[in-house]
Design an enzyme around this catalytic site. Structure first.
Site, PDB file in Angstrom:
ATOM      1  N   GLY A  71       0.831  -1.193   0.000  1.00 54.14           N
ATOM      2  CA  GLY A  71       0.000   0.000   0.000  1.00 54.14           C
ATOM      3  C   GLY A  71       0.862   1.238   0.000  1.00 54.14           C
ATOM      4  N   GLU A 105      -2.309   2.291   6.126  1.00 58.16           N
ATOM      5  CA  GLU A 105      -2.213   3.393   5.156  1.00 58.16           C
ATOM      6  C   GLU A 105      -3.060   4.590   5.587  1.00 58.16           C
ATOM      7  OE1 GLU A 105       0.098   3.304   3.067  1.00 58.16           O
ATOM      8  OE2 GLU A 105       0.502   1.161   3.217  1.00 58.16           O
ATOM      9  N   TRP A 108       9.098   3.022  13.773  1.00 59.52           N
ATOM     10  CA  TRP A 108      10.558   3.047  13.980  1.00 59.52           C
ATOM     11  C   TRP A 108      11.181   4.360  13.509  1.00 59.52           C
ATOM     12  CZ3 TRP A 108       8.086   0.309  10.180  1.00 59.52           C
ATOM     13  CH2 TRP A 108       8.456   0.555   8.869  1.00 59.52           C
ATOM     14  N   ASP A 168       9.253   8.604  15.972  1.00 57.27           N
ATOM     15  CA  ASP A 168       8.032   8.795  15.187  1.00 57.27           C
ATOM     16  C   ASP A 168       7.282  10.054  15.613  1.00 57.27           C
ATOM     17  OD1 ASP A 168       7.146   7.971  17.634  1.00 57.27           O
ATOM     18  OD2 ASP A 168       5.863   6.359  16.889  1.00 57.27           O
ATOM     19  N   ASP A 177      -0.543  -9.164   9.508  1.00 49.59           N
ATOM     20  CA  ASP A 177      -1.851  -8.634   9.920  1.00 49.59           C
ATOM     21  C   ASP A 177      -2.348  -9.245  11.232  1.00 49.59           C
ATOM     22  OD1 ASP A 177      -1.826  -7.128   7.615  1.00 49.59           O
ATOM     23  OD2 ASP A 177      -3.833  -7.748   6.959  1.00 49.59           O
TER      24      ASP A 177
HETATM   25  N1  ARG Z   1       4.498  -1.684   3.559  1.00 48.86           N
HETATM   26  C1  ARG Z   1       3.324  -0.881   3.583  1.00 48.86           C
HETATM   27  C2  ARG Z   1       3.648   0.581   3.859  1.00 48.86           C
HETATM   28  O1  ARG Z   1       4.737   0.951   4.143  1.00 48.86           O
HETATM   29  C3  ARG Z   1       2.255  -1.414   4.488  1.00 48.86           C
HETATM   30  C4  ARG Z   1       2.598  -2.467   5.461  1.00 48.86           C
HETATM   31  C5  ARG Z   1       1.342  -3.024   6.064  1.00 48.86           C
HETATM   32  N2  ARG Z   1       1.562  -4.179   6.900  1.00 48.86           N
HETATM   33  C6  ARG Z   1       0.637  -5.117   7.106  1.00 48.86           C
HETATM   34  N3  ARG Z   1       0.836  -6.103   7.938  1.00 48.86           N
HETATM   35  N4  ARG Z   1      -0.501  -5.087   6.503  1.00 48.86           N
HETATM   36  O2  ARG Z   1       2.825   1.469   3.815  1.00 48.86           O
HETATM   37 ZN    ZN Z   2       3.738   2.519   5.863  1.00 50.74          ZN
HETATM   38 CA    CA Z   3       7.902   7.331  19.901  1.00 49.27          CA
END
Ligand code: ARG
Ligand code: ZN
Ligand code: CA
Length: 260
Positions: free
Chosen positions: A127, A169, A180, A191, A233
């Site tokens: 996403g 998202e 992080w 953050d 998830d």
């Molecule tokens: N990699 C994506 C981003 O940086 C979303 C990561 C979502 N992780 C999940 N377990 N659905 O935006």
């Molecule tokens: Zn992200």
């Molecule tokens: Ca923090």
């Protein structure tokens, strides 16, 4: 505690076979969002006891739009058939899926609707968000989610199958960055949220608690079960009160028009 708000959502399904993502799959995603943003997700009890007191409840609700921008009745779901293999090219930054003229689907007024495009993505992306106030053209604001990481049924895959990519998202959409701090393993950048622990880098998979790292070497360690990490998830369960504060601030000050 913040007031309950409901945001109208339009889901644009842009695929060579947009019927792959059924109405039921879309509704499964909306249900996840309403749980995750109200701390009513069934797995909230898996938040470690030490962090239960800082679970955030944003009281942001999502509903599929019932009227189009032209005030016609709608399901809030738009399907566009595009060329095979077409999707959102992240590396090229080409937002074809967001425009009718390039085989995608035009946003509905981003001041009034939260736009979600469900499509293919280049690389291994799940996403990507175009949050308000970050320099994107207003008609591109919203989030893009991979059609195999959307909702909990239908075309969804196996690891990103509980709708948390969209939860994540939309977290970006409302001003959150990764837990992080996006500083490539260092402990320099935070953050910007006071109640999330410092964390070096992203976490994949499904670690067991407690997990420490170079930035949070002592118990309780890093909050890898936060929606703004990269865990599976099934292993992400919360936003904190601090994160909710940020999201409500963006909602009430930058995207206030979504609330009415
Ligand atoms: N990699 C994506 C981003 O940086 C979303 C990561 C979502 N992780 C999940 N377990 N659905 O935006
Ligand atoms: Zn992200
Ligand atoms: Ca923090």
């Amino acid at each position: 505690t913040p007031q309950q708000v409901t945001i109208p959502v339009v889901v644009h399904i842009v695929l060579d076979n947009p019927d792959l993502v059924t109405d039921a799959q879309v509704m499964s995603q909306i249900a996840v969002l309403n749980n995750d943003y109200n701390a009513t997700n069934p797995d909230i009890s898996q938040v470690p006891p030490v962090w239960q007191p800082i679970i955030g409840n944003s009281r942001i609700n999502y509903c599929l739009a019932q009227r189009t921008p032209g005030d016609e009745p709608t399901t809030g779901i738009v399907r566009v058939t595009t060329a095979p293999g077409r999707g959102f090219d992240i590396s090229g930054g080409s937002p074809d899926v967001k425009y009718d003229k390039s085989g995608g689907s035009d946003a509905w007024d981003t001041q009034k609707y939260l736009n979600i495009w469900v499509t293919r993505l280049s690389g291994n992306y799940l996403g990507v968000a175009a949050p308000p106030g970050m320099g994107y053209p207003s008609e591109q604001e919203g989030v893009v989610v991979l059609y195999t990481a959307f909702g909990t049924t239908g075309s969804v895959g196996r690891i990103y199958n509980l709708g948390r990519t969209t939860t994540h998202e939309i977290g970006h959409f409302f001003g959150l960055i990764h837990i992080w701090g996006d500083d490539n393993g260092a402990c320099t950048r935070d953050d910007g949220i006071a109640d999330t622990p410092l964390q070096g880098d992203n976490t994949y998979g499904c670690p067991s608690f407690p997990k420490t790292d170079n930035c949070s070497p002592n118990f309780p360690g890093i909050m890898f079960m936060n929606y703004m990490d990269y865990t599976d998830d099934a292993c992400m369960h919360l936003f904190t009160a601090g994160q909710v504060g940020r999201m409500r601030d963006v909602l009430e000050n930058t995207t206030r028009s979504l609330m009415s």
